[in-house]
Every structure is written in structure tokens, then in C-alpha cells.
Design a protein around this motif. Structure first.
Motif, PDB file in Angstrom:
ATOM      1  N   ASP A  52       0.853  -1.190   0.000  1.00 60.34           N
ATOM      2  CA  ASP A  52       0.000   0.000   0.000  1.00 60.34           C
ATOM      3  C   ASP A  52       0.887   1.237   0.000  1.00 60.34           C
ATOM      4  OD1 ASP A  52       0.840   0.439   2.647  1.00 60.34           O
ATOM      5  OD2 ASP A  52      -0.980  -0.436   3.513  1.00 60.34           O
ATOM      6  N   ALA A  53       0.268   2.393  -0.124  1.00 58.87           N
ATOM      7  CA  ALA A  53       1.038   3.630  -0.272  1.00 58.87           C
ATOM      8  C   ALA A  53       1.912   3.898   0.951  1.00 58.87           C
ATOM      9  CB  ALA A  53       0.093   4.802  -0.514  1.00 58.87           C
ATOM     10  N   ALA A  54       1.401   3.584   2.151  1.00 59.06           N
ATOM     11  CA  ALA A  54       2.164   3.857   3.369  1.00 59.06           C
ATOM     12  C   ALA A  54       3.435   3.017   3.425  1.00 59.06           C
ATOM     13  CB  ALA A  54       1.301   3.589   4.606  1.00 59.06           C
ATOM     14  N   GLU A  55       3.333   1.720   3.093  1.00 56.33           N
ATOM     15  CA  GLU A  55       4.515   0.862   3.115  1.00 56.33           C
ATOM     16  C   GLU A  55       5.484   1.259   2.011  1.00 56.33           C
ATOM     17  OE1 GLU A  55       5.703  -3.845   3.686  1.00 56.33           O
ATOM     18  OE2 GLU A  55       3.728  -3.343   2.866  1.00 56.33           O
ATOM     19  N   ALA A  56       4.964   1.573   0.837  1.00 53.85           N
ATOM     20  CA  ALA A  56       5.831   1.996  -0.264  1.00 53.85           C
ATOM     21  C   ALA A  56       6.563   3.290   0.092  1.00 53.85           C
ATOM     22  CB  ALA A  56       5.005   2.180  -1.533  1.00 53.85           C
ATOM     23  N   LEU A  57       5.906   4.194   0.802  1.00 55.64           N
ATOM     24  CA  LEU A  57       6.546   5.428   1.254  1.00 55.64           C
ATOM     25  C   LEU A  57       7.644   5.111   2.255  1.00 55.64           C
ATOM     26  CD1 LEU A  57       6.529   8.580   1.318  1.00 55.64           C
ATOM     27  CD2 LEU A  57       4.909   8.401   3.215  1.00 55.64           C
ATOM     28  N   ASN A  58       7.365   4.211   3.166  1.00 53.67           N
ATOM     29  CA  ASN A  58       8.346   3.822   4.174  1.00 53.67           C
ATOM     30  C   ASN A  58       9.580   3.189   3.538  1.00 53.67           C
ATOM     31  OD1 ASN A  58       9.208   3.275   6.968  1.00 53.67           O
ATOM     32  ND2 ASN A  58       8.840   1.143   6.451  1.00 53.67           N
ATOM     33  N   TRP A  59       9.396   2.456   2.460  1.00 53.63           N
ATOM     34  CA  TRP A  59      10.503   1.809   1.756  1.00 53.63           C
ATOM     35  C   TRP A  59      11.295   2.772   0.881  1.00 53.63           C
ATOM     36  CZ3 TRP A  59       9.443  -3.746  -0.472  1.00 53.63           C
ATOM     37  CH2 TRP A  59       9.156  -4.614   0.592  1.00 53.63           C
ATOM     38  N   GLY A  60      10.770   3.968   0.646  1.00 57.23           N
ATOM     39  CA  GLY A  60      11.423   4.895  -0.269  1.00 57.23           C
ATOM     40  C   GLY A  60      11.064   4.655  -1.715  1.00 57.23           C
ATOM     41  N   LEU A  61      10.091   3.776  -1.961  1.00 62.24           N
ATOM     42  CA  LEU A  61       9.641   3.503  -3.325  1.00 62.24           C
ATOM     43  C   LEU A  61       8.798   4.657  -3.851  1.00 62.24           C
ATOM     44  CD1 LEU A  61       9.310   1.613  -5.725  1.00 62.24           C
ATOM     45  CD2 LEU A  61       7.580   0.356  -4.452  1.00 62.24           C
ATOM     46  N   ILE A  62       8.049   5.292  -2.956  1.00 63.20           N
ATOM     47  CA  ILE A  62       7.242   6.473  -3.270  1.00 63.20           C
ATOM     48  C   ILE A  62       7.812   7.646  -2.481  1.00 63.20           C
ATOM     49  CG2 ILE A  62       4.957   7.513  -2.872  1.00 63.20           C
ATOM     50  CD1 ILE A  62       3.738   4.793  -3.522  1.00 63.20           C
ATOM     51  N   HIS A  63       7.827   8.821  -3.095  1.00 61.18           N
ATOM     52  CA  HIS A  63       8.402   9.995  -2.444  1.00 61.18           C
ATOM     53  C   HIS A  63       7.408  10.741  -1.559  1.00 61.18           C
ATOM     54  CE1 HIS A  63      11.146   9.331  -5.868  1.00 61.18           C
ATOM     55  NE2 HIS A  63      12.054   9.874  -5.100  1.00 61.18           N
ATOM     56  N   ARG A  64       6.163  10.857  -2.022  1.00 59.83           N
ATOM     57  CA  ARG A  64       5.152  11.594  -1.272  1.00 59.83           C
ATOM     58  C   ARG A  64       3.792  10.950  -1.474  1.00 59.83           C
ATOM     59  NH1 ARG A  64       9.017  15.106  -2.643  1.00 59.83           N
ATOM     60  NH2 ARG A  64       9.493  16.945  -1.393  1.00 59.83           N
ATOM     61  N   VAL A  65       2.947  11.028  -0.435  1.00 61.22           N
ATOM     62  CA  VAL A  65       1.587  10.494  -0.495  1.00 61.22           C
ATOM     63  C   VAL A  65       0.620  11.625  -0.147  1.00 61.22           C
ATOM     64  CG1 VAL A  65      -0.052   8.842   0.490  1.00 61.22           C
ATOM     65  CG2 VAL A  65       2.325   8.162   0.120  1.00 61.22           C
ATOM     66  N   PHE A  66      -0.465  11.742  -0.932  1.00 54.90           N
ATOM     67  CA  PHE A  66      -1.457  12.789  -0.729  1.00 54.90           C
ATOM     68  C   PHE A  66      -2.861  12.178  -0.757  1.00 54.90           C
ATOM     69  CE2 PHE A  66       2.071  14.861  -3.085  1.00 54.90           C
ATOM     70  CZ  PHE A  66       2.432  15.819  -2.144  1.00 54.90           C
TER      71      PHE A  66
END
Length: 264
Positions: free
Chosen positions: A173-187
Motif C-alpha cells: 500500500d502507499a504507506a509501506e511503499a513510502l516507508n521503503w522509499g519507493l514512493i516519495h510523497r503520499v497525498f
């Protein structure tokens, strides 16, 4: 604002202030990548590379998905040779994106799966809506990622986490991907495009020459020994000082004003 033909697989919009938006326009198939989309994206990025008004590019999808992988209905009938040719076509596009002088921002408005995530991995930034899921699920189909996922993902999230995603095919999910550095920002979904455009406009106000030099150094030196990377950085710094933007940026700082960088 310039908008391309709405019937095309890829819609190109010049929204002003140096920002272009490319939208994959096959919502009924969740923007599954096929030869037509790959070719039209190549044409769009080629046009942007020749335009002074394209300083930053946002890449997104129409409907509920960014891009839900490759078109399995086409893949299922591929011969090994056809599969390899399609893979190489994807490499060409993704290398074009990675090598573009402009920053490219993947705006993940929905699912980014398989080839869709690989497309996003070739971009410089990945912004996502809170409800987004990402995955490389090819292993569940008896194949492997074929658009560079085995190469780009480890350099972004590390070898162990890349193995976790690729060998299991599981969704993040977006939160885990953000934590991994796969995604830079979530909105929040209703603010994703607005926030992405705002970020893009801030980037577009910077020196196009300096942005291109920085991107080139980061991409070309990431797998090199530090000493070789330092030499690439040194040469790029020299190119910056040969460009008028360096004088303008430093003078603006000393004069306590916003710099007026060249448009090219």
C-alpha cells in the motif's frame, strides 16, 4: 493550454509555467501497457525533449489506474521472440524517460502494477494517492518483470526488499511503499494532482541546465566507484559554471531576489 487528441492512447497537455502533463488514456483496460501506448509515450517524450516549454513533466493515468501492468490479453499469445521484442521496446521508452534532461514525476492516481510500476520506477519522482497499491506480480503469472524492474527496483529500495516484491508478487500500500522509499510523497486522492502540479511548477522555476546536470550525474554515477562519480560531478559543475544560469542564480541570492533563469 494545449491538449492533444482525446481519442489517443496518450493525452499531452501543456498546462503552462513550464509543466506538461502526459496521461495514459485507456481507462477501460486500466491503462494496461501495449505497443500503441509505448509508441505514443515515446513520441510524447521525444516532442518534450525538443520543446523549451517542457521543463517538468507529470506522467499519470486516466480513470482508476496509473497503469495496471502490461496487456495480458496480448502477452498470452506472444512467442519468446515477440516477448523479448516488446521488452526491448519498453527498455527504449524507460531509458528515454530516465535519460530525459527534464525531471519526470509519476503521479500514481491508482494501481501501479507490473509494467506500470516499472514505468514509474524510470521516473525521477513518484507521488501517490493514499489508496494506491503497487506491485510487481509477474511471478504469479509464471514470468518475471520485463521492463527493467529487476534492475531499477533494487537500486531504489535495496536488494532484499526488491527480492521480497519480485519473488512473492505481493502488493504494497502507499504507506509501506513510502516507508521503503519507493514512493516519495503520499497525498489524499482529491489533492494528488493539485499537489503534484504545485511541486512541478516549483521545479520548473529552477535552472533547466542545473536540473539536467544534476539528474545526469545522479543517474550515471550511481553504480560507479566514488572516485569516478566525483569526476563526473566535477565535469558537470564546470558545465554549470559555463552557463549563464549560474551567474544569475548567485547574483539573485546576493541581491535577495528571485532568479530569472533562462527558459532553455
Amino acid at each position: 493550454m494545449t491538449v492533444s487528441d482525446e481519442s489517443k492512447a496518450v493525452i499531452v497537455e501543456d498546462i503552462g509555467d513550464g509543466v506538461w502533463v502526459f496521461s495514459i488514456n485507456r481507462p477501460r483496460t486500466l491503462n494496461a501497457l501495449n505497443s500503441e501506448i509505448v509508441q505514443q509515450l515515446k513520441e510524447a517524450f521525444d516532442a518534450a525533449s525538443k520543446s523549451a516549454s517542457a521543463r517538468v513533466i507529470l506522467l499519470t493515468g486516466k480513470g482508476k489506474a496509473f497503469a495496471a501492468g502490461a496487456d495480458i490479453s496480448a502477452l498470452v499469445n506472444f512467442t519468446p521472440e515477440e516477448a523479448m521484442a516488446f521488452s526491448r521496446s519498453g527498455y527504449e521508452l524507460f531509458n528515454m524517460i530516465e535519460g530525459a534532461s527534464q525531471p519526470i514525476i509519476a503521479v500514481l492516481n491508482g494501481y501501479a502494477l507490473g509494467g506500470g510500476l516499472e514505468l514509474a520506477l524510470s521516473c525521477d519522482f513518484r507521488f501517490a494517492a493514499e489508496n494506491v497499491q503497487v506491485a510487481l506480480p509477474e511471478i504469479l503469472l509464471g514470468i518475471i518483470p520485463g521492463f527493467g524492474g529487476t534492475q531499477r527496483l533494487p537500486s531504489i529500495v535495496g536488494h532484499a526488499r526488491a527480492k521480497d516484491m519480485i519473488l512473492t508478487g505481493r502488493k504494497l500500500d502507499a504507506a509501506e511503499a513510502l516507508n521503503w522509499g519507493l514512493i516519495h510523497r503520499v497525498f489524499p486522492a482529491d489533492r494528488l494532482l493539485e499537489e503534484s502540479v504545485s511541486f512541478a511548477r516549483d521545479l520548473a522555476a529552477q535552472s533547466r541546465n542545473a536540473l539536467g546536470c544534476a539528474k545526469q550525474v545522479l543517474n550515471s554515477s550511481r553504480s560507479l566507484p566514488p572516485q569516478e562519480g566525483l569526476e563526473i560531478e566535477n565535469q558537470a559543475l564546470g558545465r554549470c559554471f559555463r552557463h549563464d544560469d549560474s551567474r544569475e542564480g548567485m547574483r539573485a541570492f546576493l541581491e535577495k531576489r528571485k532568479p530569472n533563469f533562462k527558459k532553455q
